[in-house]
Design a protein around this motif. Structure first.
Motif, PDB file in Angstrom:
ATOM      1  N   ASN A 297       0.844  -1.177   0.000  1.00 10.84           N
ATOM      2  CA  ASN A 297       0.000   0.000   0.000  1.00 10.84           C
ATOM      3  C   ASN A 297       0.881   1.229   0.000  1.00 10.84           C
ATOM      4  OD1 ASN A 297      -2.754  -0.459  -0.197  1.00 10.84           O
ATOM      5  ND2 ASN A 297      -2.948  -1.043   1.945  1.00 10.84           N
ATOM      6  N   LYS A 298       0.827   1.977  -1.066  1.00 14.13           N
ATOM      7  CA  LYS A 298       1.643   3.173  -1.208  1.00 14.13           C
ATOM      8  C   LYS A 298       3.112   2.833  -0.963  1.00 14.13           C
ATOM      9  CE  LYS A 298      -2.103   6.394  -0.158  1.00 14.13           C
ATOM     10  NZ  LYS A 298      -2.598   7.453   0.730  1.00 14.13           N
ATOM     11  N   ASN A 299       3.648   3.229   0.204  1.00 10.11           N
ATOM     12  CA  ASN A 299       5.077   3.045   0.428  1.00 10.11           C
ATOM     13  C   ASN A 299       5.417   1.933   1.394  1.00 10.11           C
ATOM     14  OD1 ASN A 299       5.755   5.261  -1.247  1.00 10.11           O
ATOM     15  ND2 ASN A 299       5.279   6.672   0.418  1.00 10.11           N
ATOM     16  N   TYR A 300       4.432   1.189   1.881  1.00  6.95           N
ATOM     17  CA  TYR A 300       4.770   0.172   2.875  1.00  6.95           C
ATOM     18  C   TYR A 300       4.297  -1.210   2.445  1.00  6.95           C
ATOM     19  CZ  TYR A 300      -0.041   0.259   4.708  1.00  6.95           C
ATOM     20  OH  TYR A 300      -1.402   0.164   4.850  1.00  6.95           O
ATOM     21  N   ILE A 301       4.880  -2.217   3.099  1.00 12.24           N
ATOM     22  CA  ILE A 301       4.623  -3.620   2.792  1.00 12.24           C
ATOM     23  C   ILE A 301       3.996  -4.288   4.008  1.00 12.24           C
ATOM     24  CG2 ILE A 301       5.700  -5.846   2.204  1.00 12.24           C
ATOM     25  CD1 ILE A 301       7.998  -4.212   0.946  1.00 12.24           C
ATOM     26  N   THR A 302       3.070  -5.214   3.762  1.00  5.76           N
ATOM     27  CA  THR A 302       2.515  -6.073   4.802  1.00  5.76           C
ATOM     28  C   THR A 302       2.775  -7.518   4.416  1.00  5.76           C
ATOM     29  OG1 THR A 302       0.757  -4.488   5.317  1.00  5.76           O
ATOM     30  CG2 THR A 302       0.436  -6.759   6.056  1.00  5.76           C
ATOM     31  N   LEU A 303       3.271  -8.313   5.354  1.00  6.46           N
ATOM     32  CA  LEU A 303       3.478  -9.735   5.112  1.00  6.46           C
ATOM     33  C   LEU A 303       2.335 -10.537   5.729  1.00  6.46           C
ATOM     34  CD1 LEU A 303       7.299 -10.264   5.764  1.00  6.46           C
ATOM     35  CD2 LEU A 303       6.123  -9.966   3.586  1.00  6.46           C
ATOM     36  N   LEU A 304       1.784 -11.465   4.927  1.00  4.82           N
ATOM     37  CA  LEU A 304       0.714 -12.350   5.376  1.00  4.82           C
ATOM     38  C   LEU A 304       1.188 -13.787   5.222  1.00  4.82           C
ATOM     39  CD1 LEU A 304      -2.123 -10.613   3.341  1.00  4.82           C
ATOM     40  CD2 LEU A 304      -1.585 -10.187   5.730  1.00  4.82           C
ATOM     41  N   ASP A 305       0.832 -14.653   6.161  1.00  2.00           N
ATOM     42  CA  ASP A 305       1.264 -16.048   6.045  1.00  2.00           C
ATOM     43  C   ASP A 305       0.433 -16.778   5.001  1.00  2.00           C
ATOM     44  OD1 ASP A 305      -1.149 -16.868   7.203  1.00  2.00           O
ATOM     45  OD2 ASP A 305      -0.261 -17.217   9.177  1.00  2.00           O
ATOM     46  N   LYS A 306       0.700 -18.071   4.815  1.00  2.00           N
ATOM     47  CA  LYS A 306       0.059 -18.838   3.748  1.00  2.00           C
ATOM     48  C   LYS A 306      -1.446 -18.963   3.925  1.00  2.00           C
ATOM     49  CE  LYS A 306       0.910 -23.359   5.867  1.00  2.00           C
ATOM     50  NZ  LYS A 306       1.580 -24.668   5.681  1.00  2.00           N
ATOM     51  N   SER A 307      -1.935 -18.695   5.131  1.00  2.00           N
ATOM     52  CA  SER A 307      -3.381 -18.748   5.388  1.00  2.00           C
ATOM     53  C   SER A 307      -4.017 -17.371   5.374  1.00  2.00           C
ATOM     54  CB  SER A 307      -3.638 -19.416   6.743  1.00  2.00           C
ATOM     55  OG  SER A 307      -3.137 -20.734   6.758  1.00  2.00           O
ATOM     56  N   GLY A 308      -3.208 -16.334   5.097  1.00  2.00           N
ATOM     57  CA  GLY A 308      -3.740 -14.976   5.027  1.00  2.00           C
ATOM     58  C   GLY A 308      -3.660 -14.217   6.331  1.00  2.00           C
ATOM     59  N   ASN A 309      -3.071 -14.818   7.366  1.00  2.00           N
ATOM     60  CA  ASN A 309      -2.920 -14.122   8.643  1.00  2.00           C
ATOM     61  C   ASN A 309      -1.745 -13.155   8.573  1.00  2.00           C
ATOM     62  OD1 ASN A 309      -4.984 -15.751   9.959  1.00  2.00           O
ATOM     63  ND2 ASN A 309      -3.490 -17.403   9.894  1.00  2.00           N
ATOM     64  N   LYS A 310      -1.916 -12.004   9.198  1.00  2.00           N
ATOM     65  CA  LYS A 310      -0.884 -10.968   9.134  1.00  2.00           C
ATOM     66  C   LYS A 310       0.335 -11.374   9.943  1.00  2.00           C
ATOM     67  CE  LYS A 310      -2.424  -6.823   8.895  1.00  2.00           C
ATOM     68  NZ  LYS A 310      -3.019  -5.501   9.213  1.00  2.00           N
ATOM     69  N   ILE A 311       1.501 -11.330   9.298  1.00  2.00           N
ATOM     70  CA  ILE A 311       2.770 -11.590   9.982  1.00  2.00           C
ATOM     71  C   ILE A 311       3.318 -10.288  10.554  1.00  2.00           C
ATOM     72  CG2 ILE A 311       5.161 -12.359   9.708  1.00  2.00           C
ATOM     73  CD1 ILE A 311       4.184 -14.156   7.418  1.00  2.00           C
ATOM     74  N   TYR A 312       3.447  -9.273   9.693  1.00  2.00           N
ATOM     75  CA  TYR A 312       3.957  -7.982  10.159  1.00  2.00           C
ATOM     76  C   TYR A 312       3.512  -6.892   9.195  1.00  2.00           C
ATOM     77  CZ  TYR A 312       6.888  -5.391  13.404  1.00  2.00           C
ATOM     78  OH  TYR A 312       7.320  -4.556  14.403  1.00  2.00           O
ATOM     79  N   ASP A 313       3.317  -5.703   9.748  1.00  2.00           N
ATOM     80  CA  ASP A 313       2.768  -4.587   8.984  1.00  2.00           C
ATOM     81  C   ASP A 313       3.741  -3.415   8.990  1.00  2.00           C
ATOM     82  OD1 ASP A 313       0.952  -3.278   7.444  1.00  2.00           O
ATOM     83  OD2 ASP A 313      -0.543  -2.978   9.020  1.00  2.00           O
ATOM     84  N   LYS A 314       3.465  -2.474   8.069  1.00  7.95           N
ATOM     85  CA  LYS A 314       4.248  -1.236   7.976  1.00  7.95           C
ATOM     86  C   LYS A 314       5.749  -1.516   7.811  1.00  7.95           C
ATOM     87  CE  LYS A 314       0.637   1.457   8.621  1.00  7.95           C
ATOM     88  NZ  LYS A 314      -0.420   0.436   8.737  1.00  7.95           N
ATOM     89  N   ILE A 315       6.060  -2.299   6.803  1.00 10.88           N
ATOM     90  CA  ILE A 315       7.438  -2.702   6.510  1.00 10.88           C
ATOM     91  C   ILE A 315       7.982  -1.876   5.348  1.00 10.88           C
ATOM     92  CG2 ILE A 315       8.872  -4.601   5.684  1.00 10.88           C
ATOM     93  CD1 ILE A 315       6.793  -6.508   6.945  1.00 10.88           C
ATOM     94  N   LYS A 316       9.214  -1.416   5.484  1.00 12.73           N
ATOM     95  CA  LYS A 316       9.876  -0.737   4.357  1.00 12.73           C
ATOM     96  C   LYS A 316      10.497  -1.762   3.417  1.00 12.73           C
ATOM     97  CE  LYS A 316      13.425   2.697   3.225  1.00 12.73           C
ATOM     98  NZ  LYS A 316      12.540   3.496   2.349  1.00 12.73           N
ATOM     99  N   ASP A 317      11.170  -2.771   3.996  1.00 11.36           N
ATOM    100  CA  ASP A 317      11.797  -3.820   3.194  1.00 11.36           C
ATOM    101  C   ASP A 317      11.968  -5.054   4.071  1.00 11.36           C
ATOM    102  OD1 ASP A 317      12.852  -5.036   0.999  1.00 11.36           O
ATOM    103  OD2 ASP A 317      14.754  -3.933   1.004  1.00 11.36           O
ATOM    104  N   TYR A 318      12.195  -6.201   3.439  1.00 10.59           N
ATOM    105  CA  TYR A 318      12.382  -7.445   4.193  1.00 10.59           C
ATOM    106  C   TYR A 318      13.103  -8.457   3.321  1.00 10.59           C
ATOM    107  CZ  TYR A 318       8.846  -9.742   1.361  1.00 10.59           C
ATOM    108  OH  TYR A 318       8.170 -10.296   0.300  1.00 10.59           O
ATOM    109  N   ARG A 319      13.542  -9.541   3.968  1.00 14.58           N
ATOM    110  CA  ARG A 319      14.078 -10.675   3.224  1.00 14.58           C
ATOM    111  C   ARG A 319      13.863 -11.948   4.045  1.00 14.58           C
ATOM    112  NH1 ARG A 319      18.761  -8.088   5.225  1.00 14.58           N
ATOM    113  NH2 ARG A 319      20.242  -9.482   6.308  1.00 14.58           N
TER     114      ARG A 319
END
Length: 590
Positions: A297-319
């Protein structure tokens, strides 16, 4: 689209395979062997059963003791005693499936049984086999239909296109550009109303195949609208509810969009992730598509697990990474927030390393990693315990290395992953040698470079002002370009001189040639310092041979103010080359 069937011979990287076959109730083991353009079988004692030199190809023995074979340019089946079961009269032949094998003759296809009898005449234009539905998709005169294992047309060969799924009893047919569903008995289940009906590749009980519905719901499209059907072909999600949708994955969920926003639904049509992301997709992980979801969304990333549950929000980058937590290795994510701080969260979104570091290197499945904070480096554990002080100028390690190279106050040393000293801080610089990065190191002492081993023993004396570690497209990893007293040369990894350190410049051009200069004159030598082109030219240019096995055999040279082209035997092959042509061609070297 008609399904393409590929015969898999299980040959890649295998030169032999073993089979056990009962002979008079006594199991015997046979080993498939490969020779030069031929195949054979030996017994477990190495005795030749089917000698090399006769069969161009032999497949492993199947469960009925039959061997697919190629003799000359024809295909058939034999047994281990070379008894011909299916005669060698076919241009191609498949493995048996549902006790039938597809055969090709004169450009047409049919089916034979295990006795070699043609049970379905050779008449079709496509290669096919029988799926779980008991039917095979066939083509004749650009029309498609389905036959059963007796060759009877269950669905007449009269349609523009057809499709099937290996795990299902449903099939689809196309008429006048529209698709409809049929069952395996040939009964029409829907009208011809769909523009697209999607099949999904899945794995069931370890077997790879395809399905319309076993992964959740069936994705269909008509009139630029998307809907989802259940296995009974009832609309679970009606046309128009979403602007677009993707196929359900093996976790029985699918990405959908509404008003240019993306979310996730389950097989019951429930939105488990509201359409709220500008993009939503499976990110790439180690050259394959991950099961998790990445929402943006715009400038941030949200990670969701394989079932669609939120892992972490408001991320700039990840690996992606793996870390040892306790006694087990777990999936973790190294995340950067919008304060440019790094931390680590596990697959459930729990923070295991707080967001406080400027850099966090990968754990690579271990319990420790290198971090940077306020320009200094240290080592921490996966529970954020400081194992080595964060006061070093730099710490270098790698996935396949069992040590850390540590630099501090213009001194470098090495400690093991157990944090015990391997090399004392007696060096100005250390870097692992490319040809053996676990045991040899380029080291610097008293402003001179040499090579030492892991025990600190000097392999190449400290006498060079410069020493290359590895040169991309260079003469191999077993050499070092070196400089001494403003002169250049080439030595081996053992320190033996190959090209004396007497030249003003050295420039590698292919696996066997180096351009060098001395006193303003240029020439070419090979890797053994044998002269190819004498030191008599004012300049030498050539295209770089970046391909490993490609050799340079043409040189642009300048002599007495004139440009011309010579070959690698110093013979002129073209004269009167303009300066402008040369400068344009080799402008990338300036």
């Amino acid at each position: 689209m008609i399904k393409l069937f590929i015969k898999i011979f299980l040959v890649s990287f295998l030169f032999y395979s073993c089979n056990k076959v009962d002979s008079k109730n006594q199991p015997r083991t046979y080993i498939r062997i490969m020779g030069e353009n031929s195949w054979g079988f030996n017994d477990e004692k190495g005795n030749s059963i089917i000698p090399l030199g006769k069969y161009k190809f032999l497949n492993p023995i199947d469960e009925k003791g039959m061997i697919l074979a190629e003799l000359g340019n024809k295909h058939g089946y034999i047994d281990i005693n070379q008894k011909i079961i299916v005669p060698f009269e076919y241009d191609d032949i498949d493995l048996f499936n549902h006790e039938l094998a597809s055969v090709k003759k004169n450009g047409k296809y049919g089916f034979v049984n295990r006795k070699g009898k043609i049970v379905i005449p050779i008449q079709f234009d496509n290669n096919s086999d029988f799926t779980n539905s008991g039917l095979a998709l066939v083509e004749k005169n650009n029309k498609f239909g389905f036959i059963n294992q007796t060759g009877k047309e269950i669905i007449s060969i009269n349609y523009q296109n057809a499709n099937e799924a290996t795990f299902d009893s449903l099939i689809t047919l196309n008429k006048k550009g529209k698709w409809a569903f049929f069952d395996y008995k040939g009964k029409q289940k829907t009208d011809f109303i769909y523009d697209e009906i999607f099949v999904t590749d899945i794995s069931l009980k370890g077997e790879n195949g395809s399905t319309f519905w076993r992964n959740g719901l069936i994705l269909v499209r008509k009139n630029n609208q998307t809907a989802y059907l259940d296995k009974n072909l009832k609309e679970v999600i009606p046309f128009g509810k979403y602007d677009s949708g993707e196929r359900f994955n093996q976790n029985r969920i699918a990405i959908v969009s509404k008003n240019h926003k993306y979310g996730i639904i389950n097989e019951f049509g429930k939105e488990i992730v509201k359409p709220e992301y500008d993009t939503l997709e499976h990110p790439e992980e180690d050259y394959h598509e991950s099961e998790i979801f990445e929402g943006k969304n715009k400038n941030y990333i949200t990670l969701l697990d394989k079932s669609g549950n939120k892992i972490y929000d408001k991320i700039k980058d990840y690996r992606f990474d793996f870390s040892r937590l306790g006694k087990k290795i777990h999936r973790v994510y190294i995340i950067q927030n919008f304060k440019k701080q790094y931390g680590v969260v596990d697959a459930q979104g729990q923070i295991i390393i707080p967001f406080m570091y400027d850099v966090i290197q990968d754990f690579n499945g271990t319990a420790n990693t290198v971090v940077e904070l306020k320009g200094k480096s240290g080592i921490i554990s996966s529970d954020n315990q400081i194992l080595y002080p964060i006061d070093n100028d730099a710490i270098m390690t790698g996935k396949d290395l069992d040590y850390y190279i540590i630099s501090k106050n213009d001194k470098a040393g090495i400690i093991g992953k157990n944090l015990k000293t391997i090399l004392n801080f007696d060096y100005q610089d250390l870097s692992p040698c490319f040809y053996d990065n676990k045991n040899f190191f380029i080291a610097k002492q008293n402003n001179k470079y040499g090579v030492i081993n892991r025990l600190g023993r000097i392999v190449i004396p400290f006498e060079y002002s410069e020493m290359s570690n590895w040169v991309e497209y260079g003469p191999g990893s077993n050499y070092h370009f070196v400089s001494k007293n403003n002169k250049n040369g080439l030595i081996t990894k053992e320190g033996k001189t190959v090209i004396p350190v007497i030249y003003d410049s050295l420039f590698y051009i292919d696996n066997n040639k180096i351009i060098l200069s001395k006193n303003g004159k240029y020439g070419v030598v090979n890797i053994n310092n044998k002269s190819i082109i004498p030191l008599e030219y004012e300049k030498i240019y050539t295209d770089l041979a970046f391909a490993a096995k490609k050799e340079v055999d043409e040189f642009y040279v300048l002599k007495n103010g004139k440009y011309f082209i010579i070959n690698n035997k110093n013979k002129i092959i073209k004269e009167n080359i303009s300066k402008e042509e040369v400068e344009k061609k080799f402008s990338y070297l300036n």
